[in-house]
Design an enzyme around this catalytic site. Structure first.
Site, short mmCIF file in Angstrom:
data_model
loop_
_atom_site.label_atom_id
_atom_site.label_comp_id
_atom_site.label_asym_id
_atom_site.label_seq_id
_atom_site.Cartn_x
_atom_site.Cartn_y
_atom_site.Cartn_z
N SER A 59 38.69 -14.00 -40.72
CA SER A 59 37.83 -13.01 -40.06
C SER A 59 38.49 -12.63 -38.75
O SER A 59 39.28 -13.42 -38.20
CB SER A 59 36.46 -13.64 -39.79
OG SER A 59 35.78 -12.94 -38.76
N TYR B 147 31.66 -20.56 -36.49
CA TYR B 147 32.31 -19.66 -37.44
C TYR B 147 33.74 -19.33 -36.98
O TYR B 147 34.69 -19.42 -37.76
CB TYR B 147 31.47 -18.39 -37.56
CG TYR B 147 31.98 -17.35 -38.52
CD1 TYR B 147 31.75 -17.48 -39.90
CD2 TYR B 147 32.66 -16.22 -38.08
CE1 TYR B 147 32.19 -16.50 -40.78
CE2 TYR B 147 33.10 -15.24 -38.95
CZ TYR B 147 32.86 -15.39 -40.31
OH TYR B 147 33.29 -14.42 -41.19
N1 LIG Z 1 31.31 -9.12 -44.68
C1 LIG Z 1 32.00 -9.10 -43.54
O1 LIG Z 1 31.78 -8.23 -42.67
C2 LIG Z 1 33.08 -10.12 -43.32
C3 LIG Z 1 33.96 -9.92 -42.26
C4 LIG Z 1 34.95 -10.86 -42.04
C5 LIG Z 1 35.08 -11.94 -42.90
N2 LIG Z 1 34.20 -12.10 -43.92
C6 LIG Z 1 34.38 -13.27 -44.79
O2 LIG Z 1 34.43 -12.85 -46.14
C7 LIG Z 1 33.97 -13.88 -46.99
C8 LIG Z 1 32.91 -13.38 -47.94
O3 LIG Z 1 31.81 -12.96 -47.16
P1 LIG Z 1 30.72 -11.93 -47.68
O4 LIG Z 1 30.60 -10.91 -46.62
O5 LIG Z 1 31.01 -11.53 -49.07
O6 LIG Z 1 29.42 -12.86 -47.57
P2 LIG Z 1 28.18 -13.07 -48.56
O7 LIG Z 1 27.15 -13.72 -47.71
O8 LIG Z 1 27.87 -11.80 -49.27
O9 LIG Z 1 28.75 -14.10 -49.63
C9 LIG Z 1 28.98 -15.45 -49.33
C10 LIG Z 1 28.67 -16.23 -50.58
O10 LIG Z 1 28.93 -17.62 -50.31
C11 LIG Z 1 27.89 -18.38 -50.93
N3 LIG Z 1 27.72 -19.66 -50.24
C12 LIG Z 1 27.19 -19.87 -49.01
N4 LIG Z 1 27.10 -21.18 -48.76
C13 LIG Z 1 27.58 -21.82 -49.85
C14 LIG Z 1 27.73 -23.19 -50.21
N5 LIG Z 1 27.36 -24.16 -49.38
N6 LIG Z 1 28.25 -23.48 -51.41
C15 LIG Z 1 28.62 -22.50 -52.27
N7 LIG Z 1 28.49 -21.18 -51.99
C16 LIG Z 1 27.98 -20.85 -50.80
C17 LIG Z 1 26.65 -17.51 -50.78
O11 LIG Z 1 25.64 -17.90 -51.70
C18 LIG Z 1 27.21 -16.12 -51.02
O12 LIG Z 1 27.12 -15.75 -52.37
C19 LIG Z 1 33.47 -15.00 -46.06
O13 LIG Z 1 34.48 -15.97 -45.90
C20 LIG Z 1 33.25 -14.27 -44.75
O14 LIG Z 1 33.31 -15.12 -43.64
C21 LIG Z 1 33.20 -11.22 -44.16
#
Ligand SMILES: NC(=O)c1ccc[n+]([C@@H]2O[C@H](COP(=O)([O-])OP(=O)(O)OC[C@H]3O[C@@H](n4cnc5c(N)ncnc54)[C@H](O)[C@@H]3O)[C@@H](O)[C@H]2O)c1
Length: 259
Positions: free
Chosen positions: A150, A163
């Protein structure tokens, strides 16, 4: 083999890929994209409903996927999911450490327990999985690991020390895996996504505010969408990235210029 005589390895139809957080925004998009490339996809998630939905979408498109419920904050639960997954699809060619949590709080308000829980899902679990599946990749002399970081890894995060620290750590884990396992033809790279339209940033704001913020602040004039990072994941998994390891690639509309 290419015209230059180099054999470039990448995901082949029938290869197995594990996507953690496969029920979420990016995870679903990765799963669908890898399945389209012919992979058998293990969708790992805590949330059964959203994981099942990802599997349904993959299968409806003619692909192959299976859902495995897992709590990535628990070592024993990870071991259970590892064994269940190995029984269905065997060792993976690809591993995408995508799941994360982002419980927010200022430094003074955040408990040590919250800090540790965040690290357990966001960095200890990726280490556990790399450690578990790495030996088979090394033995096969082929494998691809993609970690998701991120912009917070680079800039820190107000109300998100937990985070930001976990994401900074995964950048470094990527480099170490890449350096140790390059000689075994196992590649490891990081994607640094920008703010995107998924559940995680929406925990903190409304869809309208998120879209408006993207339009106002992001050089390319919009927030990201899961499909944006899926394409980069497909590239990193493919033979086109055969000479690429240890890198962090940002996909963020120009919001943070990494180099
Ligand atoms: N969306 C953004 O703006 C953004 C920006 C930078 C980085 N990211 C990173 O991208 C990745 C995906 O994020 P996203 O936006 O798709 O988030 P999201 O919340 O849509 O998906 C995350 C998934 O992880 C699962 N999860 C959470 N805790 C868990 C656990 N203990 N065991 C198993 N599964 C678990 C959740 O159920 C969910 O389906 C993450 O690593 C996030 O930090 C996202």
């Amino acid at each position: 083999m290419s015209e230059d005589g180099i054999v470039r390895d990448g995901l082949l139809p029938g290869d197995h890929v594990i996507v953690t957080g496969g029920g979420g925004g990016f995870g679903r998009s990765f799963s669908r994209r890898f399945a389209k490339m012919g992979a058998k996809v293990s969708v790992w998630d805590l949330n059964q409903e959203s994981g099942d939905e990802t599997v349904r979408l993959v299968r409806d498109a003619g692909g192959e996927a299976t859902f495995f419920r897992v709590d990535l904050s628990s070592g024993p639960d990870i071991e259970r999911a590892v064994n269940a997954t190995l029984q269905v699809y065997g060792s993976p060619y690809g591993l995408v450490n995508n799941a994360s949590i982002y419980p927010r709080g200022s430094l003074l308000d955040m408990s040590v327990a919250t800090f540790e829980k965040t690290l357990s899902v966001n960095i200890t679990a990726p280490f556990h999985l790399i450690h578990t599946f790495g030996s088979a990749m090394i033995a096969a002399r082929r494998g691809v690991i993609i970690n998701i970081a991120s912009g917070r890894a680079l800039e820190g995060a107000v109300n998100g020390a937990n985070y930001a620290c976990s994401k900074a750590a995964i950048l470094n884990l990527t480099k170490t895996v890449a350096l140790e396992w390059a000689k075994h033809n196992v590649r490891c790279n990081t994607i640094i996504p920008g703010v995107s339209f998924t559940a995680q940033p929406l925990e903190n704001t409304t869809p309208e505010e998120l879209i408006a913020r993207g339009a106002a602040r992001i050089p390319l004039g919009r927030i990201g969408y899961p499909e944006d990072v899926a394409g980069l994941g497909a590239f990193l998994m493919s033979a086109d990235a055969a000479y690429m390891t240890g890198q962090a690639v940002a996909m963020n509309g120009g919001m943070i210029l990494v180099s």
